[in-house]
Design a protein around this motif. Structure first.
Motif, PDB file in Angstrom:
ATOM      1  N   HIS A 107       0.857  -1.171   0.000  1.00  0.00           N
ATOM      2  CA  HIS A 107       0.000   0.000   0.000  1.00  0.00           C
ATOM      3  C   HIS A 107       0.898   1.228   0.000  1.00  0.00           C
ATOM      4  O   HIS A 107       1.958   1.230   0.614  1.00  0.00           O
ATOM      5  N   CYS A 119       0.477   5.233   0.881  1.00  0.00           N
ATOM      6  CA  CYS A 119      -0.440   6.205   1.448  1.00  0.00           C
ATOM      7  C   CYS A 119      -0.546   7.415   0.530  1.00  0.00           C
ATOM      8  O   CYS A 119       0.464   7.997   0.129  1.00  0.00           O
ATOM      9  N   ASP A 168      -7.756  -7.567   3.356  1.00  0.00           N
ATOM     10  CA  ASP A 168      -8.584  -6.403   3.065  1.00  0.00           C
ATOM     11  C   ASP A 168      -7.959  -5.586   1.939  1.00  0.00           C
ATOM     12  O   ASP A 168      -6.752  -5.344   1.932  1.00  0.00           O
ATOM     13  N   ARG A 212      -8.419  -2.419   1.433  1.00  0.00           N
ATOM     14  CA  ARG A 212      -8.080  -1.096   1.960  1.00  0.00           C
ATOM     15  C   ARG A 212      -7.605  -1.256   3.396  1.00  0.00           C
ATOM     16  O   ARG A 212      -8.292  -1.839   4.225  1.00  0.00           O
ATOM     17  N   CYS A 250      -3.200   3.455   6.951  1.00  0.00           N
ATOM     18  CA  CYS A 250      -1.773   3.790   7.019  1.00  0.00           C
ATOM     19  C   CYS A 250      -1.320   3.770   8.476  1.00  0.00           C
ATOM     20  O   CYS A 250      -1.982   4.345   9.339  1.00  0.00           O
ATOM     21  N   ARG A 255      -4.957   7.028   7.349  1.00  0.00           N
ATOM     22  CA  ARG A 255      -5.818   7.124   6.178  1.00  0.00           C
ATOM     23  C   ARG A 255      -5.901   5.771   5.475  1.00  0.00           C
ATOM     24  O   ARG A 255      -4.912   5.060   5.359  1.00  0.00           O
ATOM     25  N   LEU A 256      -7.112   5.425   4.977  1.00  0.00           N
ATOM     26  CA  LEU A 256      -7.288   4.161   4.265  1.00  0.00           C
ATOM     27  C   LEU A 256      -6.717   4.269   2.854  1.00  0.00           C
ATOM     28  O   LEU A 256      -6.949   5.264   2.158  1.00  0.00           O
ATOM     29  N   ASN A 257      -5.973   3.249   2.445  1.00  0.00           N
ATOM     30  CA  ASN A 257      -5.348   3.252   1.123  1.00  0.00           C
ATOM     31  C   ASN A 257      -5.589   1.923   0.431  1.00  0.00           C
ATOM     32  O   ASN A 257      -5.591   0.862   1.065  1.00  0.00           O
ATOM     33  N   ASP A 258      -5.772   1.975  -0.886  1.00  0.00           N
ATOM     34  CA  ASP A 258      -5.986   0.764  -1.675  1.00  0.00           C
ATOM     35  C   ASP A 258      -4.668   0.013  -1.846  1.00  0.00           C
ATOM     36  O   ASP A 258      -3.590   0.591  -1.858  1.00  0.00           O
ATOM     37  N   ARG A 259      -4.789  -1.284  -2.038  1.00  0.00           N
ATOM     38  CA  ARG A 259      -3.633  -2.128  -2.332  1.00  0.00           C
ATOM     39  C   ARG A 259      -3.163  -1.830  -3.753  1.00  0.00           C
ATOM     40  O   ARG A 259      -3.950  -1.582  -4.650  1.00  0.00           O
TER      41      ARG A 259
END
Ligand SMILES: [Zn+2]
Length: 85
Positions: free
Chosen positions: A45, A47, A60, A62, A65, A70-74
């Motif tokens: 991932h 960020c 998952d 997402r 970080c 903060r949520l981040n996509d693979r």
């Protein structure tokens, strides 16, 4: 059989190449290094906020970080050894 006679000299390049191949395979089997390929259980991932690169072993898509939350996509990196483009 004399190893220096002309017919025996033809064997030496083959033996030399086999030794080189064996040495290279031994080197790469012990020095595999860092792989950017995501494994089956997780992935890489990046960020979008703080640009931290992190790895997570959960499945998952997402993941938060570890630095800023903060949520981040693979991210997926193509495996060229399998012929993907
Ligand atoms: Zn972050």
């Amino acid at each position: 059989m004399n190893l220096l006679e002309p017919n025996a000299l033809l064997i030496w390049p083959v033996v030399f190449n086999l030794i080189v191949i064996w040495g290279v395979s031994l080197y790469y089997s012990t020095h595999s290094g860092w792989s950017a390929r995501p494994n089956a259980h997780g992935g890489l991932h990046i960020c979008a906020h703080c640009h931290r690169v992190y790895e997570d072993e959960r499945s998952d898509p997402r993941v938060a970080c570890p630095r800023c939350g903060r949520l981040n996509d693979r991210i997926y990196i193509a495996d060229r050894s399998k012929g993907e483009s």
